[in-house]
Design a protein around this motif. Structure first.
Motif, PDB file in Angstrom:
ATOM      1  N   ILE A 113       0.766  -1.147  -0.125  1.00 45.89           N
ATOM      2  CA  ILE A 113      -0.131  -0.074  -0.070  1.00 45.89           C
ATOM      3  C   ILE A 113       0.873   1.374   0.093  1.00 45.89           C
ATOM      4  N   THR A 114       2.056   1.326   0.580  1.00 46.76           N
ATOM      5  CA  THR A 114       2.793   2.405   0.892  1.00 46.76           C
ATOM      6  C   THR A 114       3.356   2.943  -0.325  1.00 46.76           C
ATOM      7  N   GLU A 115       3.395   4.350  -0.514  1.00 48.23           N
ATOM      8  CA  GLU A 115       4.136   4.767  -1.643  1.00 48.23           C
ATOM      9  C   GLU A 115       4.958   5.940  -1.278  1.00 48.23           C
ATOM     10  N   PRO A 116       5.799   6.466  -2.108  1.00 47.20           N
ATOM     11  CA  PRO A 116       6.707   7.433  -1.716  1.00 47.20           C
ATOM     12  C   PRO A 116       5.989   8.743  -0.829  1.00 47.20           C
ATOM     13  N   GLU A 117       5.059   9.091  -1.756  1.00 43.36           N
ATOM     14  CA  GLU A 117       4.250  10.289  -0.973  1.00 43.36           C
ATOM     15  C   GLU A 117       3.199   9.992  -0.195  1.00 43.36           C
ATOM     16  N   ALA A 118       2.812   8.844  -0.076  1.00 45.73           N
ATOM     17  CA  ALA A 118       1.628   8.380   0.779  1.00 45.73           C
ATOM     18  C   ALA A 118       2.300   7.228   1.741  1.00 45.73           C
ATOM     19  N   GLY A 119       2.457   7.667   2.687  1.00 49.65           N
ATOM     20  CA  GLY A 119       2.743   6.560   3.964  1.00 49.65           C
ATOM     21  C   GLY A 119       1.528   6.356   4.937  1.00 49.65           C
ATOM     22  N   SER A 120       1.647   7.401   5.857  1.00 46.40           N
ATOM     23  CA  SER A 120       0.543   7.295   6.841  1.00 46.40           C
ATOM     24  C   SER A 120      -0.793   7.445   6.111  1.00 46.40           C
ATOM     25  N   ASP A 121      -0.842   8.337   5.154  1.00 45.32           N
ATOM     26  CA  ASP A 121      -2.159   8.547   4.588  1.00 45.32           C
ATOM     27  C   ASP A 121      -2.879   7.557   3.883  1.00 45.32           C
ATOM     28  N   VAL A 122      -2.124   6.403   3.880  1.00 46.08           N
ATOM     29  CA  VAL A 122      -2.776   5.485   3.246  1.00 46.08           C
ATOM     30  C   VAL A 122      -3.210   4.256   4.364  1.00 46.08           C
ATOM     31  N   GLU A 123      -3.168   4.642   5.610  1.00 49.45           N
ATOM     32  CA  GLU A 123      -3.330   3.953   6.811  1.00 49.45           C
ATOM     33  C   GLU A 123      -4.442   4.718   7.830  1.00 49.45           C
ATOM     34  N   ASP A 124      -4.675   6.007   7.252  1.00 49.80           N
ATOM     35  CA  ASP A 124      -5.735   6.922   8.253  1.00 49.80           C
ATOM     36  C   ASP A 124      -6.705   7.301   7.248  1.00 49.80           C
ATOM     37  N   SER A 125      -7.881   7.184   7.827  1.00 50.96           N
ATOM     38  CA  SER A 125      -9.147   7.374   7.087  1.00 50.96           C
ATOM     39  C   SER A 125      -9.088   9.060   6.621  1.00 50.96           C
ATOM     40  N   ILE A 126      -8.614   9.548   7.640  1.00 50.23           N
ATOM     41  CA  ILE A 126      -8.697  11.323   7.598  1.00 50.23           C
ATOM     42  C   ILE A 126      -7.778  11.497   6.369  1.00 50.23           C
ATOM     43  N   GLY A 127      -6.408  11.358   6.741  1.00 53.35           N
ATOM     44  CA  GLY A 127      -5.183  11.455   5.714  1.00 53.35           C
ATOM     45  C   GLY A 127      -5.661  11.025   4.250  1.00 53.35           C
ATOM     46  N   ALA A 128      -6.359  10.073   3.974  1.00 56.14           N
ATOM     47  CA  ALA A 128      -6.547   9.320   2.918  1.00 56.14           C
ATOM     48  C   ALA A 128      -7.117  10.442   1.777  1.00 56.14           C
ATOM     49  N   LYS A 129      -8.198  11.277   2.136  1.00 54.94           N
ATOM     50  CA  LYS A 129      -8.736  12.052   1.513  1.00 54.94           C
ATOM     51  C   LYS A 129      -7.671  12.778   0.497  1.00 54.94           C
ATOM     52  N   ASP A 130      -6.505  13.290   1.228  1.00 56.00           N
ATOM     53  CA  ASP A 130      -5.744  13.938   0.459  1.00 56.00           C
ATOM     54  C   ASP A 130      -4.449  13.259   0.296  1.00 56.00           C
ATOM     55  N   ALA A 131      -4.410  12.148   0.268  1.00 57.47           N
ATOM     56  CA  ALA A 131      -3.468  11.213  -0.316  1.00 57.47           C
ATOM     57  C   ALA A 131      -2.637  11.553  -1.464  1.00 57.47           C
ATOM     58  N   HIS A 132      -1.332  11.602  -1.766  1.00 52.82           N
ATOM     59  CA  HIS A 132      -0.796  11.860  -3.105  1.00 52.82           C
ATOM     60  C   HIS A 132      -0.701  10.427  -3.521  1.00 52.82           C
ATOM     61  N   ILE A 133      -1.539   9.725  -4.094  1.00 52.08           N
ATOM     62  CA  ILE A 133      -1.386   8.313  -4.274  1.00 52.08           C
ATOM     63  C   ILE A 133      -0.888   8.281  -6.028  1.00 52.08           C
ATOM     64  N   GLN A 134       0.062   7.760  -6.336  1.00 50.28           N
ATOM     65  CA  GLN A 134       0.721   7.731  -7.617  1.00 50.28           C
ATOM     66  C   GLN A 134       0.495   6.358  -8.394  1.00 50.28           C
ATOM     67  N   VAL A 135       0.279   5.370  -7.677  1.00 53.11           N
ATOM     68  CA  VAL A 135       0.201   4.002  -8.458  1.00 53.11           C
ATOM     69  C   VAL A 135      -1.388   4.029  -8.942  1.00 53.11           C
ATOM     70  N   THR A 136      -1.379   3.985 -10.251  1.00 56.14           N
ATOM     71  CA  THR A 136      -2.644   4.113 -11.061  1.00 56.14           C
ATOM     72  C   THR A 136      -2.864   2.744 -11.915  1.00 56.14           C
ATOM     73  N   ALA A 137      -4.056   2.510 -12.085  1.00 53.14           N
ATOM     74  CA  ALA A 137      -4.538   1.251 -12.896  1.00 53.14           C
ATOM     75  C   ALA A 137      -5.302   2.032 -13.932  1.00 53.14           C
ATOM     76  N   THR A 138      -4.952   1.841 -15.259  1.00 51.78           N
ATOM     77  CA  THR A 138      -5.434   2.314 -16.453  1.00 51.78           C
ATOM     78  C   THR A 138      -6.543   1.234 -17.050  1.00 51.78           C
ATOM     79  N   PRO A 139      -7.832   1.427 -17.108  1.00 54.18           N
ATOM     80  CA  PRO A 139      -8.582   0.362 -17.760  1.00 54.18           C
ATOM     81  C   PRO A 139      -8.022   0.203 -19.251  1.00 54.18           C
ATOM     82  N   VAL A 140      -7.921  -1.243 -19.524  1.00 48.43           N
ATOM     83  CA  VAL A 140      -7.614  -1.598 -21.079  1.00 48.43           C
ATOM     84  C   VAL A 140      -8.375  -2.645 -21.050  1.00 48.43           C
ATOM     85  N   ASN A 141      -8.302  -3.120 -22.199  1.00 49.38           N
ATOM     86  CA  ASN A 141      -9.011  -4.576 -22.900  1.00 49.38           C
ATOM     87  C   ASN A 141      -8.661  -5.366 -22.017  1.00 49.38           C
TER      88      ASN A 141
END
Ligand code: FAD
Lengths: 438, 367
Positions: free
Chosen positions: A172-200
């Motif tokens: 879950i942890t990313e360089p810019e998002a540590g505590s933010d992905v473990e806390d429901s308040i911080g999560a709102k503003d989390a700088h999440i970079q790992v993205t999933a792009t829908p493809v076929n």
């Protein structure tokens, strides 16, 4: 020192009449044994088994691997642990090796009991073996029987029947998002970079995760990514296999303790993940993540307890085998006082952890209470153990300073202890905390 | 006797800070998180040459006012100056500060004994029987069980000691009549094995002597007490320096790291950690500056109290600072984990809190 005469504990029982004798306990039994007796029978067995395994396989490796973690090949140990059934303990038959009846009373107790034993011998090797369960937990908590059949069943069959382990990691942890992905308040503003792009047929994963335990050795990783163009509420868990194109492990961190387990960067460069590898629901990642953490925090607490117990046991051994001014250290009252203090903490931590595991479902506030309390106490106990050994406490050869290095991590991962405090309040805000005390 | 003005003490501090910036900073790099030990001899030479470290040689720049130089024998200000220099060094590297501290104590012993000599890199051995430090044993060394042999001017002994690449050694031994201090100017006959430690790495040895004694000096209880007092005070100063730099790093980090939609310096729990660390560091600094050379028996008790307070508070402060870094604090790259290990080592070395508490109580009872 404590002489067996008419003033002794034993005599205090023997001199009672028969009925009185039945009501008192004059046994000289270790606390480990006492505690074991309160566990359900099958869990008792796991506890004993884990202790035996740890002494046989973990103890001899611990100082060597701590010294040089980079040359260590973890596969033989993982294989052995799989053979003994520890790597599939997260589920009962037919998906795993956990005992069914106690599992129906507590899903985490068996893992917690094992974690304590492993961590008593070595924090790093314990993490190496236990981080796998963290990786498996999203599959389990997905509550999706086809997922269990597709992933957990083959894992169990391969492990139990062919002693072929499948190691998993949780990312879950990313360089810019540590505590933010473990806390429901911080999560709102989390700088999440790992993205999933829908493809076929599936999704393309891009980005980097950091600090992933077992990341470099895992065969499969449960990875959390947001859907491209959306926010954290689109977080989805994907099962990524080592062999998938574009997936690689990057830098391995140099850690202060728990050195036997790698903490690695995971790089996703257009990794195609088929839709069937979505764990749980699409956009259901946050719920899964929060519940995995609630599930795993008592286990981290048990690891902290193990580190502290290891420090205590080694300090005790030192006091039993070293003399000062012709007298064994253990026979000094001040040393006994300190040892007793450590035992008080160890016992209270264990009871807190077992209490937090006493429900079938993990309870957020109890899990976090156990994690914070155990890790804080563990650091204190390790320091006390070092202190009673004097200068020897800081020498590598006695393994007590290592326990402190190992224990310190338990205050940080699975959410820092600060984040966990907020998790307690989050859960209790409308209940205990809201009670009007006037 | 007070000999130094505040301005002069500040100059010594500046001199040390310049040395840290110019030379000591390169001692730690990404390949050597605990320091590049091979640089130690040249760094020690440089520190001696500019007067940071005392040498038992009247013409050496640090003879009077280097760390534990001659003036520290009876000047509070000189002691404060040594402590400030040690703390300043420790802000960059605790291990180097510790080596300077040991080197300084060794010089002080020789100066006290009017042994003017040129020497390099000491190995300082405080007799095992002194630790745990029980006050009654310090005053009556005859009660300490002897575990060495001394015959025909030869010493056969195994003990722990501190130093780096030592070329001479100073060993304290208990005797029926009092303490003896022995000096070896050639360590070729001493078998040295480095002991791996939690922090302050590379500076602890197990030494096996089968060696000819170069010089033997008597050491009265007062001298031993003073040296122990220096030893403890130095540890307290180093811990304070370490904690201070950990705090500065943590403050910097809070201005760079974003979580919860902003810089973490705005997060309440981070502020709590920093507030606690700051209060502990200030209390520790205050404990150090209030140290005074009073009558001989109280000096050691005062030093023990200072050491206990400062190292305990600083160890707590460093752990709080590490927490501010989250997972990054646990990794070698940020240097904060080293500070954590170093501070805990300073807490334990030569009398852990457990023994210091007893020691202080015993001295109180004696009084
Ligand atoms: C050895 C190791 C192994 C790990 N293994 C894994 C793994 O297997 N999988 C995985 O996904 N992750 C793993 N982690 C990551 C770990 O969970 C995070 O390090 C941890 O959550 C803290 O995040 P951070 O390091 O980014 O610190 P930050 O989030 O940057 O925290 C810095 C400081 O700010 C405070 N803070 C930040 N936000 C808040 C807030 N909202 N409220 C209160 N305080 C706040 C923190 O308490 C901390 O003191 C591992 C970490 C380590 C060190």
């Amino acid at each position: 020192m404590y002489i067996d005469n008419y003033l002794s504990l034993r005599y205090s029982k023997e001199s009672l009449p028969l009925l009185g004798k039945l009501l008192v306990d004059g046994k000289y039994q270790s606390l480990w044994d006492y505690d074991t007796t309160v566990l359900p029978r099958k869990v008792r067995k796991w506890r004993k088994k884990a202790k035996a395994f740890s002494r046989l396989y973990i103890r001899p490796l611990a100082p060597v691997v701590d010294n040089n973690p980079y040359d260590f090949d973890p596969q033989p140990l993982i294989k052995e642990a799989t053979r003994w059934g520890f790597q599939t303990i997260i589920m009962p038959f037919p998906f795993g090796s956990a005992a069914l009846m106690p599992y129906l009373r507590s899903t985490t107790l068996q893992v917690a009991v094992i974690a304590e034993e492993f961590a008593t011998e070595c924090g790093g090797l314990a993490l190496l073996l236990l981080a796998h369960h963290l990786g498996v937990a999203p599959l389990l908590l997905s509550g999706h029987i086809p997922t269990w059949l597709k992933f957990l069943l083959p894992m169990y069959i391969k492990g139990a029947w062919f002693a072929k382990p499948t190691t998993m990691a949780f990312a879950i942890t990313e360089p810019e998002a540590g505590s933010d992905v473990e806390d429901s308040i911080g999560a709102k503003d989390a700088h999440i970079q790992v993205t999933a792009t829908p493809v076929n047929g599936g999704y393309l994963l891009n980005g980097t995760k950091v600090f992933i335990s077992d990341g470099a050795i895992a065969d499969q990783v449960t990875v959390f990514a947001k859907i491209k163009g959306e926010e954290v509420d689109s977080w989805t868990c994907f099962l990524v296999k080592k062999c998938m194109k574009g997936f690689s492990a990057g830098r391995r961190e140099k850690k202060m303790g728990q050195r036997a387990a790698d903490a690695s960067e995971l790089i996703f460069d257009n990794v195609f993940v088929p839709r069937r590898n979505i764990v749980g629901k699409l956009r259901g990642g946050w719920a899964l993540n929060q519940n995995v953490l609630n599930y795993s925090r008592p286990v981290v607490a048990a690891m902290a307890l193990g580190h502290a117990r290891g420090a205590f046991e080694r300090a005790l051994h030192f006091c039993n085998h070293n003399y000062y001014m012709g007298k064994k250290l253990i026979d000094y009252k001040e040393i006994q006082y300190e040892l007793a203090d450590m035992l008080i903490k160890l016992e209270s931590v264990r009871m807190t952890i077992w209490r937090s595991c006493a429900h079938f479902r993990a309870c957020q506030s109890l899990s976090s209470i156990a994690k914070v309390y155990a890790s804080d106490m563990a650091v204190e106990i390790c320091k006390q153990a070092m202190a009673i050994m004097g200068d020897a406490g800081i020498y590598h050869e006695y393994g007590v300073e290592k326990a402190l290095r190992d224990a310190r991590l338990t205050q940080i991962y699975e959410g820092t202890n600060q984040i966990n405090r907020y998790a307690i309040i989050e859960h209790q805000y409308t209940t205990d905390v809201a009670i009007d005390t006037i | 006797m007070d000999t130094l003005s505040q301005a002069t003490i500040a100059e010594f501090e500046q001199l040390t800070a310049n040395f840290c910036k110019k030379s000591l900073l390169h001692y730690i790099d990404e390949h050597h998180p605990d320091g590049n030990f091979t640089l130690l001899p040249s760094l020690v030479d440089e520190a001696c040459a500019i007067g940071i470290i005392a040498k038992a040689n009247a013409s050496a720049p640090g003879y009077d006012y280097g760390v534990w130089g001659k003036q520290t024998i009876d000047s509070n200000d000189a002691i404060q100056s040594s402590l400030i220099m040690l703390a300043t060094l420790a802000k960059t590297c605790a291990s180097f500060a510790f080596l300077v501290h040991i080197q300084g104590i060794a010089a002080n012993i020789l100066i006290r004994n009017n042994m003017e000599t040129d020497y390099h890199y000491p190995l300082l051995i405080l007799y095992d029987g002194l630790f745990p430090p029980y006050y009654s044993l310090l005053c009556n060394p005859s009660r300490i069980p002897i575990n060495y042999t001394m015959e025909n001017n030869y010493l056969i002994h195994t003990s722990m000691g501190y130093g780096y690449n030592p070329q001479y050694a100073i060993v304290f031994l208990p005797e029926s009549t009092g303490w003896q201090c022995i000096y070896f100017n050639n360590t070729d006959t001493i078998l040295l094995q480095t002991i791996k430690t939690h922090g302050i790495r590379g500076l602890t040895y197990r030494a096996r002597f089968n060696s000819k004694i170069t010089h033997s000096m008597s050491a009265d209880t007062h001298t031993i007490e003073m040296l122990l007092a220096y030893f403890w005070l130095g540890l307290a100063a180093i811990a304070t320096g370490v904690a201070h730099s950990a705090y500065q790093k943590a403050i910097e980090y809070t201005g760079e790291r974003y979580q919860r939609g902003g810089l973490i310096k705005n997060i309440e729990s981070v502020q709590m950690l920093l507030g606690n660390a700051k209060a502990n560091i200030e209390a520790s600094k205050r404990a150090l500056v209030t140290f005074e050379l009073v009558d001989s028996s109280a000096v050691l008790k005062h030093a023990a109290q200072t050491r206990l307070t400062a190292t305990t508070l600083c160890s707590q402060a460093v752990t709080d600072c590490l927490q501010v870094f989250g997972g990054y604090g646990y990794m070698e790259d940020f240097g904060i984990e080293k500070k954590f290990r170093d501070c805990n080592t300073l807490l334990s070395i030569g009398g852990s809190p457990f023994f210091m508490k007893q020691y202080i109580a015993q001295m109180e009872m004696e009084e």
